[in-house]
Write an enzyme that holds these catalytic residues in place. Structure first.
Site, PDB file in Angstrom:
ATOM      1  N   GLN A 261      67.383  19.306  64.008  1.00 48.86           N
ATOM      2  CA  GLN A 261      67.158  20.611  64.614  1.00 48.86           C
ATOM      3  C   GLN A 261      66.835  20.465  66.094  1.00 48.86           C
ATOM      4  O   GLN A 261      67.356  21.188  66.940  1.00 48.86           O
ATOM      5  CB  GLN A 261      65.994  21.314  63.892  1.00 48.86           C
ATOM      6  CG  GLN A 261      66.122  22.798  63.863  1.00 48.86           C
ATOM      7  CD  GLN A 261      67.406  23.233  63.209  1.00 48.86           C
ATOM      8  OE1 GLN A 261      67.855  22.644  62.220  1.00 48.86           O
ATOM      9  NE2 GLN A 261      68.039  24.235  63.770  1.00 48.86           N
ATOM     10  N   HIS A 264      69.439  20.157  69.000  1.00 46.92           N
ATOM     11  CA  HIS A 264      70.259  21.301  69.418  1.00 46.92           C
ATOM     12  C   HIS A 264      69.932  21.742  70.831  1.00 46.92           C
ATOM     13  O   HIS A 264      70.818  22.134  71.592  1.00 46.92           O
ATOM     14  CB  HIS A 264      70.010  22.502  68.490  1.00 46.92           C
ATOM     15  CG  HIS A 264      70.950  22.552  67.327  1.00 46.92           C
ATOM     16  ND1 HIS A 264      72.293  22.725  67.471  1.00 46.92           N
ATOM     17  CD2 HIS A 264      70.731  22.467  65.997  1.00 46.92           C
ATOM     18  CE1 HIS A 264      72.875  22.747  66.276  1.00 46.92           C
ATOM     19  NE2 HIS A 264      71.946  22.568  65.352  1.00 46.92           N
ATOM     20  N   GLU A 329      64.560  30.273  60.440  1.00 51.38           N
ATOM     21  CA  GLU A 329      66.012  30.324  60.264  1.00 51.38           C
ATOM     22  C   GLU A 329      66.414  29.421  59.097  1.00 51.38           C
ATOM     23  O   GLU A 329      67.160  29.844  58.218  1.00 51.38           O
ATOM     24  CB  GLU A 329      66.660  29.860  61.571  1.00 51.38           C
ATOM     25  CG  GLU A 329      68.170  29.903  61.575  1.00 51.38           C
ATOM     26  CD  GLU A 329      68.761  29.216  62.806  1.00 51.38           C
ATOM     27  OE1 GLU A 329      68.001  28.492  63.512  1.00 51.38           O
ATOM     28  OE2 GLU A 329      69.964  29.385  63.047  1.00 51.38           O
ATOM     29  N   HIS A 330      65.915  28.186  59.125  1.00 49.03           N
ATOM     30  CA  HIS A 330      66.205  27.222  58.061  1.00 49.03           C
ATOM     31  C   HIS A 330      64.897  26.767  57.425  1.00 49.03           C
ATOM     32  O   HIS A 330      63.950  26.444  58.137  1.00 49.03           O
ATOM     33  CB  HIS A 330      66.871  25.961  58.624  1.00 49.03           C
ATOM     34  CG  HIS A 330      68.099  26.218  59.435  1.00 49.03           C
ATOM     35  ND1 HIS A 330      68.105  26.165  60.811  1.00 49.03           N
ATOM     36  CD2 HIS A 330      69.362  26.528  59.066  1.00 49.03           C
ATOM     37  CE1 HIS A 330      69.318  26.431  61.254  1.00 49.03           C
ATOM     38  NE2 HIS A 330      70.110  26.658  60.231  1.00 49.03           N
ATOM     39  N   ASP A 363      75.011  23.288  57.683  1.00 48.18           N
ATOM     40  CA  ASP A 363      75.671  23.534  58.974  1.00 48.18           C
ATOM     41  C   ASP A 363      77.181  23.396  58.866  1.00 48.18           C
ATOM     42  O   ASP A 363      77.916  24.009  59.635  1.00 48.18           O
ATOM     43  CB  ASP A 363      75.169  22.527  60.019  1.00 48.18           C
ATOM     44  CG  ASP A 363      73.793  22.888  60.541  1.00 48.18           C
ATOM     45  OD1 ASP A 363      73.407  24.059  60.421  1.00 48.18           O
ATOM     46  OD2 ASP A 363      73.104  21.986  61.051  1.00 48.18           O
ATOM     47  N   HIS A 422      74.585  76.292  58.688  1.00 49.51           N
ATOM     48  CA  HIS A 422      74.613  75.403  57.531  1.00 49.51           C
ATOM     49  C   HIS A 422      74.448  76.230  56.244  1.00 49.51           C
ATOM     50  O   HIS A 422      75.210  76.091  55.286  1.00 49.51           O
ATOM     51  CB  HIS A 422      73.469  74.382  57.596  1.00 49.51           C
ATOM     52  CG  HIS A 422      73.720  73.239  58.528  1.00 49.51           C
ATOM     53  ND1 HIS A 422      73.910  73.394  59.876  1.00 49.51           N
ATOM     54  CD2 HIS A 422      73.793  71.890  58.305  1.00 49.51           C
ATOM     55  CE1 HIS A 422      74.095  72.209  60.437  1.00 49.51           C
ATOM     56  NE2 HIS A 422      74.034  71.281  59.502  1.00 49.51           N
TER      57      HIS A 422
END
Lengths: 432, 432
Positions: A261, A264, A329-330, A363, A422
């Site tokens: 991770q 990145h 996220e993960h 991934d 209406h």
């Protein structure tokens, strides 16, 4: 020297430290809004000419010479450059992503209720969608598959890629992945100008109805600006992982996953949550050791130092609310009762269970989507999927009896809201 | 004097006129972005104190005296003021909206594929959501039901309403509707400051994770700014209807339906598409006649004059692509082959079939949601529903054999993308 954060959920100042971790600002925040707005206005006003000028300026590329659209020949040539093993891996990924997302196609539903009203909804694909693909080192073929395949599964007729080509270069893997995913059109243009072209169209690029895919701050600002004119996906933030592990976990594996991770982005975030002091110490040592031989060491080291953390908890069960607050996220769970723990987690983008499921499998080749909610947005958002490329039309039909049954209530509510036209449109049909 | 637009699809200049209709700017566009940003910053910095000051300034209300939160006693007192018939109508609407949306709850899915990988996803509710309810004349109890009920069906624990109380006044119908829908908290604050309070929290208002509901330009600007920090729904534009009708349609009914849309807003849009000259003429006459006795005549007349249109087509079948280009929020089909035509329409928010289904039924008691995509966004967006209040977590599990099968491809792709730590995290587990 500053190092990663250590927290202990059993200590009295834990809440303070945890809150600081939650609110750590990882976004690169710049005032790019004005610049993006000016670029959009330019593309709206001058179309292809603006794309040519802006690409010359930002990407040092002559679109007048190269052409805006990437040709079939270029794609074929690029695909020819890719080694067989890589092509086979991309093809496997394509097939698995396709199989996973095929299960996400929603069903239409129609029924008649007790009052005789026919009700329901029909799903349909968005006709044309655009996919932003970053240039340079962040041009990941796997992301092309993850964004384009759900759109094709949904049934989108036009899936259009825009990708910058700095100095005229395009990543052959990106072109091959686009081809494998069935992408219909590829244009070599990036930045806010590419987003503007997708939203408003130019002489060469027909407009799309939705734009997805990650990009830099200018791309994000442009997407935010065109939201409403077209649909957009979430604004992607830096990536993050939480590993929830007990003493059964292999510290080398956990360290490798944290670094996968961290490599990145210097603002990526990796957090280990454990109930075992031995594992915590072994992972910290393994991270330091593995960093020494990592090609992207500078990035991973900065990420781990500035945003990494090891959190010691009394028990993994006690960690569940903390994980939900992190809303990662993960999430990897490497523990004896991984399955049971995972059912108690509510706010996470994707969960990877057990010792044999490193996040990197997700991934690339797991089949599930790797475009996932970042920056705690798993509290309210989902990973990318087929539904993001479809929309629902509701259908309603009353016969005279059904209208007679429901009409008076509609008349009453129209009148109560001061909307007499209406009320009239219903009352008139009741013969009232 | 200017009147509504007449177009004939058979004439040579049709495309020009139709394109003008599509691009007619109906948004009230003002530069409110800066003001919204300043208000958000103030609420972030000063919390409740900012809400009190801003409400005093914009709504002439003393929140220090009244309290920010609307009390149970106030809600009960307001509910007591509502006539029984209105309460019964709201209750019917609530029950039908509940029944419709209960069918939208998604299913979790888990499976094991040929390689032995366990895959799937789990849906869960967003814990806390905020619903913006406009004050003044646009405070519609039906909209409270339409926004709050799907959230409660989804399972959201906290459904929070913010509603401005100009001069201290709240609409009793809104409070009753909130109560019927099961809303958990109501705060008397509006504008960009209410959006900021929901997104960031104050001493009194705990933050939520998603904000939905319509509002003025400041509210829309604030929602756009907090997007990412929290989820938001679409930015709502003015309402619109297309009526696709043949000679079987009753012109008085069609005219009433066009005016029911037009009375919403001077920038609402009502369009008749027909293959019958007689119907076109009769509807035009009926609109003029019905306008004379309409309480909201000024609004409806302006809307019809500036944005209304009657489009003559060769056949209703030939109108299908035109309707898709309009991508209307509401589509009525009153024609012999309504059902068959509806199946060929792809881009519409909601479709109302046959002579007994005025759109107003869908506004109130049909059961389907009346929060629908406006301004041609039906090309890429759906009406509000249960899925808007839920999110999906994907789950992946490999055993050793599955990792052995997929791992090498993941290693190859990690290396191809220059992400060595990704590749290592897999390779290490392969015993490589």
């Amino acid at each position: 020297m500053q190092t990663f954060t250590r927290l202990d959920a059993r200590s009295s100042d834990f809440e303070q430290g945890f809150a600081a971790l939650l609110s750590a600002k990882r976004e690169v925040s710049r005032d790019v809004d004005e610049a993006a707005a000016a670029i959009i206005a330019d593309v709206v006003a001058r179309g292809d000419a603006a794309l040519r000028d802006l690409s010359a300026k930002f990407d040092r590329v002559d679109l007048a010479a190269l052409g805006l659209r990437v040709t079939r020949d270029e794609i074929a040539a690029a695909a020819g450059q890719v080694p067989d093993a890589t092509r086979a891996a991309l093809t496997l990924a394509r097939d698995r992503i396709l199989a996973f997302h095929a299960r996400q196609k929603p069903q239409d539903q129609f029924w008649t209720d007790a009052e005789g009203v026919e009700l329901g909804w029909r799903w349909s694909a968005i006709r044309a969608v655009g996919l932003y693909v970053p240039g340079g080192t962040a041009a990941y073929p796997s992301s092309v598959l993850m964004n384009a395949i759900p759109a094709k599964v949904a049934g989108c007729e036009r899936v259009v890629i825009v990708v910058p080509s700095p100095d005229g270069l395009l990543n052959p893997l990106v072109l091959l992945a686009a081809d494998l995913a069935g992408v219909d059109e590829i244009y070599r243009v990036g930045g806010a100008q590419a987003v503007a072209a997708l939203a408003y169209g130019t002489e060469t690029i027909a407009p799309v109805s939705k734009i997805v895919g990650p990009g830099n701050a200018y791309v994000a600002a442009a997407k935010r600006r065109v939201f409403g004119k077209v649909g957009i996906d979430m604004i992607a933030g830096p990536s993050e992982v939480v590993v929830l592990a007990d003493r059964t976990a292999n510290p080398d594996h956990v360290a490798a996953d944290l670094l996968a991770q961290a490599e990145h982005d210097a603002v990526a975030q990796s957090i280990l949550v454990t109930d075992d002091d031995g594992l915590a110490a072994a992972v910290a040592a393994a991270v330091a050791r593995q960093l020494e031989t990592l090609p992207r060491r500078a990035i991973a080291e900065a990420s781990w130092r500035d945003f990494g953390a090891i959190i010691r908890v009394e028990s993994l069960a006690a960690a569940v609310p903390l994980v939900d607050r992190l809303a990662p996220e993960h999430l990897e769970i490497i523990a004896a009762d991984a399955e049971e723990l995972s059912r108690r987690i509510r706010d996470a983008g994707a969960i990877f269970l057990g010792p044999h499921t490193p996040e990197a499998i997700g991934d690339y080749v797991g089949g599930s989507n790797h475009v996932l909610p970042t920056a705690r947005s798993a509290r309210f958002a989902s990973g990318l999927g087929v539904l993001d490329f479809m929309k629902r039309t509701s259908v309603l039909r009353c016969d005279a009896a059904a209208l007679a049954a429901l009409g008076p209530a509609a008349v009453a509510l129209g009148q109560a809201e001061g909307l007499d036209a209406h009320a009239r449109s219903v009352a008139m049909r009741l013969g009232g």
